[in-house]
Scaffold this active site. Structure first.
Site, PDB file in Angstrom:
ATOM      1  N   ARG A  47       0.830  -1.206   0.000  1.00  0.00           N
ATOM      2  CA  ARG A  47       0.000   0.000   0.000  1.00  0.00           C
ATOM      3  C   ARG A  47       0.862   1.253   0.000  1.00  0.00           C
ATOM      4  O   ARG A  47       0.457   2.302  -0.457  1.00  0.00           O
ATOM      5  CB  ARG A  47      -0.798  -0.024   1.304  1.00  0.00           C
ATOM      6  CG  ARG A  47      -2.197   0.418   1.193  1.00  0.00           C
ATOM      7  CD  ARG A  47      -2.903   0.294   2.484  1.00  0.00           C
ATOM      8  NE  ARG A  47      -2.010   0.109   3.642  1.00  0.00           N
ATOM      9  CZ  ARG A  47      -2.448   0.050   4.880  1.00  0.00           C
ATOM     10  NH1 ARG A  47      -3.725   0.142   5.133  1.00  0.00           N
ATOM     11  NH2 ARG A  47      -1.622  -0.122   5.889  1.00  0.00           N
ATOM     12  N   LYS A 144       3.382 -18.209   9.445  1.00  0.00           N
ATOM     13  CA  LYS A 144       2.912 -18.328  10.811  1.00  0.00           C
ATOM     14  C   LYS A 144       2.865 -16.943  11.451  1.00  0.00           C
ATOM     15  O   LYS A 144       3.578 -16.075  10.963  1.00  0.00           O
ATOM     16  CB  LYS A 144       3.793 -19.269  11.618  1.00  0.00           C
ATOM     17  CG  LYS A 144       5.213 -18.741  11.869  1.00  0.00           C
ATOM     18  CD  LYS A 144       5.983 -19.642  12.771  1.00  0.00           C
ATOM     19  CE  LYS A 144       5.815 -19.289  14.211  1.00  0.00           C
ATOM     20  NZ  LYS A 144       6.597 -18.133  14.673  1.00  0.00           N
ATOM     21  N   HIS A 174       9.604 -22.296   8.948  1.00  0.00           N
ATOM     22  CA  HIS A 174      10.921 -22.188   8.306  1.00  0.00           C
ATOM     23  C   HIS A 174      11.949 -23.141   8.907  1.00  0.00           C
ATOM     24  O   HIS A 174      12.947 -23.447   8.279  1.00  0.00           O
ATOM     25  CB  HIS A 174      11.418 -20.735   8.297  1.00  0.00           C
ATOM     26  CG  HIS A 174      11.935 -20.239   9.604  1.00  0.00           C
ATOM     27  ND1 HIS A 174      11.118 -19.823  10.618  1.00  0.00           N
ATOM     28  CD2 HIS A 174      13.201 -20.100  10.075  1.00  0.00           C
ATOM     29  CE1 HIS A 174      11.857 -19.453  11.646  1.00  0.00           C
ATOM     30  NE2 HIS A 174      13.118 -19.601  11.351  1.00  0.00           N
ATOM     31  N   LYS A 178      15.525 -25.759   7.164  1.00  0.00           N
ATOM     32  CA  LYS A 178      16.933 -25.646   7.557  1.00  0.00           C
ATOM     33  C   LYS A 178      17.696 -26.894   7.117  1.00  0.00           C
ATOM     34  O   LYS A 178      17.228 -28.014   7.295  1.00  0.00           O
ATOM     35  CB  LYS A 178      17.057 -25.446   9.075  1.00  0.00           C
ATOM     36  CG  LYS A 178      16.556 -24.050   9.515  1.00  0.00           C
ATOM     37  CD  LYS A 178      16.851 -23.764  10.958  1.00  0.00           C
ATOM     38  CE  LYS A 178      16.156 -22.508  11.447  1.00  0.00           C
ATOM     39  NZ  LYS A 178      16.953 -21.298  11.423  1.00  0.00           N
ATOM     40  N   GLU A 212      17.606 -18.480  22.092  1.00  0.00           N
ATOM     41  CA  GLU A 212      17.938 -17.230  21.387  1.00  0.00           C
ATOM     42  C   GLU A 212      18.568 -16.240  22.361  1.00  0.00           C
ATOM     43  O   GLU A 212      18.188 -16.202  23.540  1.00  0.00           O
ATOM     44  CB  GLU A 212      16.674 -16.598  20.820  1.00  0.00           C
ATOM     45  CG  GLU A 212      15.980 -17.447  19.782  1.00  0.00           C
ATOM     46  CD  GLU A 212      14.798 -16.705  19.162  1.00  0.00           C
ATOM     47  OE1 GLU A 212      15.016 -15.957  18.213  1.00  0.00           O
ATOM     48  OE2 GLU A 212      13.674 -16.864  19.670  1.00  0.00           O
ATOM     49  N   ASP A 231       4.581 -19.103  19.793  1.00  0.00           N
ATOM     50  CA  ASP A 231       5.542 -18.612  18.808  1.00  0.00           C
ATOM     51  C   ASP A 231       6.521 -19.694  18.373  1.00  0.00           C
ATOM     52  O   ASP A 231       6.947 -19.730  17.221  1.00  0.00           O
ATOM     53  CB  ASP A 231       6.306 -17.426  19.432  1.00  0.00           C
ATOM     54  CG  ASP A 231       7.173 -16.680  18.424  1.00  0.00           C
ATOM     55  OD1 ASP A 231       6.700 -16.478  17.292  1.00  0.00           O
ATOM     56  OD2 ASP A 231       8.311 -16.305  18.767  1.00  0.00           O
ATOM     57  N   HIS A 236       7.608 -24.802  15.568  1.00  0.00           N
ATOM     58  CA  HIS A 236       8.984 -25.260  15.315  1.00  0.00           C
ATOM     59  C   HIS A 236       9.380 -26.471  16.176  1.00  0.00           C
ATOM     60  O   HIS A 236       9.897 -27.457  15.670  1.00  0.00           O
ATOM     61  CB  HIS A 236       9.982 -24.133  15.585  1.00  0.00           C
ATOM     62  CG  HIS A 236       9.711 -22.872  14.833  1.00  0.00           C
ATOM     63  ND1 HIS A 236       9.232 -22.865  13.541  1.00  0.00           N
ATOM     64  CD2 HIS A 236       9.850 -21.563  15.175  1.00  0.00           C
ATOM     65  CE1 HIS A 236       9.102 -21.614  13.130  1.00  0.00           C
ATOM     66  NE2 HIS A 236       9.462 -20.803  14.106  1.00  0.00           N
ATOM     67  N   LYS A 336      13.846 -16.668  24.898  1.00  0.00           N
ATOM     68  CA  LYS A 336      14.512 -15.448  24.419  1.00  0.00           C
ATOM     69  C   LYS A 336      15.448 -14.955  25.515  1.00  0.00           C
ATOM     70  O   LYS A 336      15.225 -15.218  26.694  1.00  0.00           O
ATOM     71  CB  LYS A 336      13.470 -14.375  24.106  1.00  0.00           C
ATOM     72  CG  LYS A 336      12.510 -14.819  23.015  1.00  0.00           C
ATOM     73  CD  LYS A 336      12.305 -13.737  21.978  1.00  0.00           C
ATOM     74  CE  LYS A 336      11.406 -14.208  20.863  1.00  0.00           C
ATOM     75  NZ  LYS A 336      12.120 -14.465  19.611  1.00  0.00           N
TER      76      LYS A 336
HETATM   77  C1  BG6 Z   1      10.176 -17.185  14.422  1.00  0.00           C
HETATM   78  C2  BG6 Z   1       9.700 -16.596  15.709  1.00  0.00           C
HETATM   79  O1  BG6 Z   1       9.248 -18.096  13.917  1.00  0.00           O
HETATM   80  O2  BG6 Z   1      11.418 -17.846  14.636  1.00  0.00           O
HETATM   81  C3  BG6 Z   1      10.730 -15.652  16.303  1.00  0.00           C
HETATM   82  O3  BG6 Z   1       8.488 -15.886  15.485  1.00  0.00           O
HETATM   83  C4  BG6 Z   1      12.077 -16.347  16.409  1.00  0.00           C
HETATM   84  O4  BG6 Z   1      10.314 -15.161  17.566  1.00  0.00           O
HETATM   85  C5  BG6 Z   1      12.455 -17.009  15.105  1.00  0.00           C
HETATM   86  O5  BG6 Z   1      13.030 -15.368  16.772  1.00  0.00           O
HETATM   87  C6  BG6 Z   1      13.701 -17.849  15.269  1.00  0.00           C
HETATM   88  O6  BG6 Z   1      14.119 -18.303  14.016  1.00  0.00           O
HETATM   89  P1  BG6 Z   1      15.643 -18.596  13.726  1.00  0.00           P
HETATM   90  O7  BG6 Z   1      15.662 -19.199  12.361  1.00  0.00           O
HETATM   91  O8  BG6 Z   1      16.356 -17.276  13.801  1.00  0.00           O
HETATM   92  O9  BG6 Z   1      16.113 -19.527  14.795  1.00  0.00           O
END
Ligand code: BG6
EC number: 1.1.1.49
Length: 485
Positions: A47, A144, A174, A178, A212, A231, A236, A336
């Protein structure tokens, strides 16, 4: 390998964060590697920018910085940008979808609609696409989070399912793209060595960690309404678990693999709400220090409520009720602002039943396989070996396969692999609706219980989460991998 045929990749949310950081850089990498059919086009939809020139300026200013290791090859970048068209579109205006249809009229080949938007827009966009007939012979990619719980995810899936058939729907996780996750399949099903040991008789416990160092970045608002269970765990971590635990599929075609993963998800031992405190730990980070830098508490991050009860850390004990895995605890953990950024799967095999070599042959630190997903992807097998010199003293040693040393090139980012799979019509690495439902069903008692009572346990940023996560493993006579070192 180049994409099969011509394609048009329509990117909704073309100026969004995901497009900037992941999708456009991944498409550039695929283009630079010669993997996109020459006639393929990218049509960005947004947009904010008025016209193509404005959009391309945005791409040049914002996307280049996110192109990975290999850096920018200016020639390839110029020809990549040539592929990009732009359609300014207001989702609320039906006439803008007519404009989009007209813009796509001359494009032949596979048509992909990638919805890099918030989930609340998935259904309106699908309806609008259908209203101008753009759902025919197309693939739709959903990012997602797909819903907030089982009910909302079903509502989205039902509505999208009225417009697109299941084989047209690509739900992205995702982590499935990997490289080391792919390698786990190769390791398990390409080698006769591991399969006989991959079961309750020989495996004592399995840990899967996605840790993370980052906090919630600019996503405080989204994250505070989401939390780590939604999340990271529902998608994952449960996807990784299902790949670790699944039965050998009959073939690698998309439904054979997904059928086996689904069986694992359906075999997860349901969590009794009364037992949640024994098998689930939630935490929230407070201020702390990570690699020498002070970081603020979660509750003071922008977009986060000061009295937030959202978890930024989860540890779970999971059991799988089938013959292969009955009684083997799977410990899952994510958080996190932890002490390190690492994602890995640790398979702890049982010690020898009797040691003729002395007590050191029974100690931990051996009989272990570690699959490191990131950083420094590798597979490491720990064994015991005799220390040189007099006497029979054993020491833990390891055999390593470090992917970047063994395979010097050809590594692919997750998004690049997944986008190529969408364009080529390969569904195996995308989550099927029934898998998603099974995962939501399993996490829901925890979500409900946590929403109803209590608060997450505090942990200092830069640590490995609340002490309760270690205590949970101690009850099973084990500990997290980093606690051993
Ligand atoms: C995402 C989450 O799906 O995956 C994030 O929403 C997270 O919060 C991320 O940081 C982590 O992905 P990766 O590939 O950096 O480990």
């Amino acid at each position: 390998m180049q994409t099969d045929s011509s394609f048009t990749f329509v990117l909704f949310g073309g100026t969004g964060d995901l497009s900037m950081r992941k999708i456009l850089p991944a498409l550039y990498e695929a283009h630079r590697a010669g993997m996109l059919a020459a006639s393929g086009k990218i049509v960005a939809v947004a947009r904010h920018e008025e016209d193509r020139a404005g959009y391309l300026q945005w791409v040049n200013e914002h996307v280049k910085a996110h192109v990975a290791k290999s850096g920018i090859d200016e020639g390839a970048w110029a020809s990549f940008v040539d592929r990009i068209e732009y359609v300014k579109l207001d989702l609320g205006k039906a006439e803008d979808f007519v404009k989009l249809r007209d813009a796509l009229q001359d494009q032949s080949g596979t048509r992909v609609f990638y919805l890099a938007t918030g989930p609340s827009l998935f259904v309106p966009i699908c309806h609008a696409l259908a209203s101008v007939g753009l759902n025919e012979n197309a693939r739709i990619v959903l990012e997602k989070p797909l819903g907030y719980d089982l009910r909302s995810s079903n509502a989205i899936n039902d509505a999208v399912g009225e417009i697109f058939a299941e084989e047209q729907i690509y739900r992205i996780d995702h982590y499935l793209g990997k490289e080391p996750v792919q390698n786990l399949l190769a390791l398990r099903f390409g080698n006769a060595l591991f399969e006989p040991l991959w079961r309750r008789e020989w495996v004592e416990s399995i840990q899967i960690t996605i840790a993370e160092e980052l906090g919630v970045e600019a996503r405080g608002d989204f994250y505070d309404n989401t939390g780590a269970l939604r999340d990271m765990v529902q998608n994952h971590l449960l996807q990784l678990l299902s790949i670790v635990a699944m039965e050998p599929p009959h073939s690698m075609d998309s439904d054979s693999v997904r059928d086996e993963k689904l069986r694992v998800l359906r075999a997860l031992k349901p969590i009794d709400p009364r037992d949640i405190s024994k098998v689930a730990v939630r935490g929230q980070y407070h201020a702390g220090v990570i690699r020498g830098t002070s970081v603020p508490a979660y509750a003071t991050e922008s977009g986060v409520k000061t009295d937030s009860a959202t978890e930024t850390f989860v540890a779970l004990k999971v059991e799988i009720e089938n013959w292969r895995w009955a009684g083997v605890p799977f410990f899952l953990r994510t958080g996190k602002r932890l002490a390190d950024r690492v994602a890995e799967i640790v398979v702890n095999f049982r010690a020898v039943p009797h040691s003729a070599l002395g007590a050191s042959a029974l100690r931990a630190g051996a009989n272990r396989l570690v699959i490191r997903l990131q950083p420094n992807e590798m597979i490491r097998l720990y064994c015991l070996a005799k220390k040189p010199g007099e006497g029979m003293n054993l020491s833990s040693v390891h055999l390593d396969l470090a992917f970047d040393q063994f395979f010097k090139e050809g590594q692919m980012e997750a998004y690049q692999r997944l986008l190529l799979d969408v364009i080529n019509g390969r569904l195996a690495l995308f989550v099927r609706r029934d898998e998603q439902e099974a995962a939501w069903k399993w996490v829901e008692p925890i979500l409900n219980e946590w929403a109803a009572s209590g608060k997450p346990k505090p942990y200092a940023a830069g640590t490995w989460g609340p002490a309760a996560a270690s205590a949970m493993l101690a009850q099973h006579g084990t500990c997290w991998l980093e606690e051993e070192n």
